[in-house]
Design a protein around this motif. Structure first.
Motif, PDB file in Angstrom:
ATOM      1  N   MET A   1      51.933  46.545  36.986  1.00 22.41           N
ATOM      2  CA  MET A   1      50.752  47.158  37.550  1.00 22.41           C
ATOM      3  C   MET A   1      50.264  46.271  38.684  1.00 22.41           C
ATOM      4  N   ALA A   2      49.928  46.873  39.797  1.00 17.25           N
ATOM      5  CA  ALA A   2      49.436  46.123  40.948  1.00 17.25           C
ATOM      6  C   ALA A   2      48.029  46.582  41.306  1.00 17.25           C
ATOM      7  N   ILE A   3      47.166  45.628  41.573  1.00 23.55           N
ATOM      8  CA  ILE A   3      45.794  45.896  42.008  1.00 23.55           C
ATOM      9  C   ILE A   3      45.655  45.214  43.364  1.00 23.55           C
ATOM     10  N   TYR A   4      45.286  45.980  44.386  1.00 22.69           N
ATOM     11  CA  TYR A   4      45.267  45.424  45.735  1.00 22.69           C
ATOM     12  C   TYR A   4      43.977  45.792  46.469  1.00 22.69           C
ATOM     13  N   GLY A   5      43.369  44.800  47.104  1.00 19.81           N
ATOM     14  CA  GLY A   5      42.273  45.005  48.036  1.00 19.81           C
ATOM     15  C   GLY A   5      40.984  45.553  47.448  1.00 19.81           C
ATOM     16  N   CYS A   6      40.670  45.242  46.222  1.00 19.41           N
ATOM     17  CA  CYS A   6      39.435  45.740  45.611  1.00 19.41           C
ATOM     18  C   CYS A   6      38.277  44.770  45.887  1.00 19.41           C
ATOM     19  N   PHE A   7      37.056  45.310  45.913  1.00 20.60           N
ATOM     20  CA  PHE A   7      35.858  44.513  46.139  1.00 20.60           C
ATOM     21  C   PHE A   7      34.794  44.923  45.135  1.00 20.60           C
ATOM     22  N   GLN A   8      34.282  43.970  44.373  1.00 20.83           N
ATOM     23  CA  GLN A   8      33.224  44.172  43.378  1.00 20.83           C
ATOM     24  C   GLN A   8      33.539  45.328  42.430  1.00 20.83           C
ATOM     25  N   ALA A   9      34.713  45.298  41.831  1.00 20.73           N
ATOM     26  CA  ALA A   9      35.126  46.343  40.895  1.00 20.73           C
ATOM     27  C   ALA A   9      35.339  45.732  39.520  1.00 20.73           C
ATOM     28  N   THR A  10      35.275  46.574  38.497  1.00 22.29           N
ATOM     29  CA  THR A  10      35.633  46.189  37.138  1.00 22.29           C
ATOM     30  C   THR A  10      36.783  47.086  36.710  1.00 22.29           C
ATOM     31  N   ILE A  11      37.899  46.478  36.362  1.00 20.12           N
ATOM     32  CA  ILE A  11      39.107  47.221  36.005  1.00 20.12           C
ATOM     33  C   ILE A  11      39.447  46.886  34.564  1.00 20.12           C
ATOM     34  N   ASP A  12      39.556  47.918  33.724  1.00 20.64           N
ATOM     35  CA  ASP A  12      39.831  47.754  32.298  1.00 20.64           C
ATOM     36  C   ASP A  12      41.203  48.357  31.994  1.00 20.64           C
ATOM     37  N   ILE A  13      42.135  47.513  31.556  1.00 23.08           N
ATOM     38  CA  ILE A  13      43.496  47.947  31.252  1.00 23.08           C
ATOM     39  C   ILE A  13      43.657  47.937  29.742  1.00 23.08           C
ATOM     40  N   LYS A  14      43.841  49.111  29.157  1.00 23.24           N
ATOM     41  CA  LYS A  14      43.974  49.248  27.699  1.00 23.24           C
ATOM     42  C   LYS A  14      45.445  49.218  27.293  1.00 23.24           C
ATOM     43  N   GLY A  15      45.731  48.640  26.140  1.00 21.74           N
ATOM     44  CA  GLY A  15      47.089  48.613  25.610  1.00 21.74           C
ATOM     45  C   GLY A  15      47.943  47.533  26.257  1.00 21.74           C
ATOM     46  N   LYS A  16      49.263  47.656  26.047  1.00 20.52           N
ATOM     47  CA  LYS A  16      50.204  46.684  26.595  1.00 20.52           C
ATOM     48  C   LYS A  16      50.649  47.100  27.987  1.00 20.52           C
ATOM     49  N   CYS A  17      50.879  46.108  28.837  1.00 18.30           N
ATOM     50  CA  CYS A  17      51.462  46.361  30.150  1.00 18.30           C
ATOM     51  C   CYS A  17      52.507  45.280  30.409  1.00 18.30           C
ATOM     52  N   LYS A  18      53.462  45.602  31.265  1.00 19.29           N
ATOM     53  CA  LYS A  18      54.536  44.656  31.549  1.00 19.29           C
ATOM     54  C   LYS A  18      54.003  43.428  32.271  1.00 19.29           C
ATOM     55  N   GLY A  19      53.204  43.640  33.280  1.00 21.83           N
ATOM     56  CA  GLY A  19      52.617  42.546  34.041  1.00 21.83           C
ATOM     57  C   GLY A  19      51.539  43.084  34.957  1.00 21.83           C
ATOM     58  N   VAL A  20      50.655  42.207  35.399  1.00 23.33           N
ATOM     59  CA  VAL A  20      49.560  42.601  36.280  1.00 23.33           C
ATOM     60  C   VAL A  20      49.567  41.667  37.483  1.00 23.33           C
ATOM     61  N   THR A  21      49.579  42.251  38.679  1.00 19.09           N
ATOM     62  CA  THR A  21      49.482  41.478  39.908  1.00 19.09           C
ATOM     63  C   THR A  21      48.210  41.900  40.629  1.00 19.09           C
ATOM     64  N   ILE A  22      47.360  40.934  40.923  1.00 23.38           N
ATOM     65  CA  ILE A  22      46.087  41.186  41.599  1.00 23.38           C
ATOM     66  C   ILE A  22      46.162  40.476  42.941  1.00 23.38           C
ATOM     67  N   ASP A  23      46.068  41.242  44.037  1.00 23.38           N
ATOM     68  CA  ASP A  23      46.286  40.691  45.363  1.00 23.38           C
ATOM     69  C   ASP A  23      45.134  41.050  46.298  1.00 23.38           C
ATOM     70  N   SER A  24      44.615  40.066  47.006  1.00 19.40           N
ATOM     71  CA  SER A  24      43.584  40.237  48.047  1.00 19.40           C
ATOM     72  C   SER A  24      42.335  40.949  47.535  1.00 19.40           C
ATOM     73  N   CYS A  25      41.850  40.547  46.389  1.00 20.91           N
ATOM     74  CA  CYS A  25      40.642  41.128  45.810  1.00 20.91           C
ATOM     75  C   CYS A  25      39.506  40.104  45.854  1.00 20.91           C
TER      76      CYS A  25
END
Length: 99
Positions: A1-25
């Motif tokens: 899962m990739a999260i890119y370019g967010c500003f003042q957000a709340t992100i809730d990921i339920k359950g299992k995921c392979k990996g999380v990449t957060i870029d330029s937030c």
């Protein structure tokens, strides 16, 4: 899962995921249950990460201000950091009954 370019957000990921990449937030809060491989932060500012269950690795690269919350199940999480500042980790007391 990739999260890119967010500003003042709340992100809730339920359950299992392979990996999380957060870029330029900036000023983003990410809450996740379980990551099978890694949680990565790249080029971020003032981040908060809460791992409710487990993540084997947290990679922090070129990030200014990161607060990571771990659960009692995730005390064996490994951190890899490069070119970053203001990194803090909060975790429960393993000796305490209520955590």
């Amino acid at each position: 899962m990739a999260i890119y370019g967010c500003f003042q957000a709340t992100i809730d990921i339920k359950g299992k995921c392979k990996g999380v990449t957060i870029d330029s937030c900036e000023q983003v809060k990410v809450l996740l249950d379980t990551s099978i491989s890694a949680v990565e932060l790249v080029n971020c500012k003032r981040m908060q990460i809460q791992i409710r269950d487990k993540a084997p690795t947290v990679n922090i690269d070129k990030t200014d201000g990161c607060l990571t919350y771990l659960s009692a199940a995730g005390l064996d999480t490994e951190f890899t950091c490069a070119k970053s500042s203001e990194m803090n980790v909060c975790f429960p007391d393993p000796a305490s009954a209520e955590g």
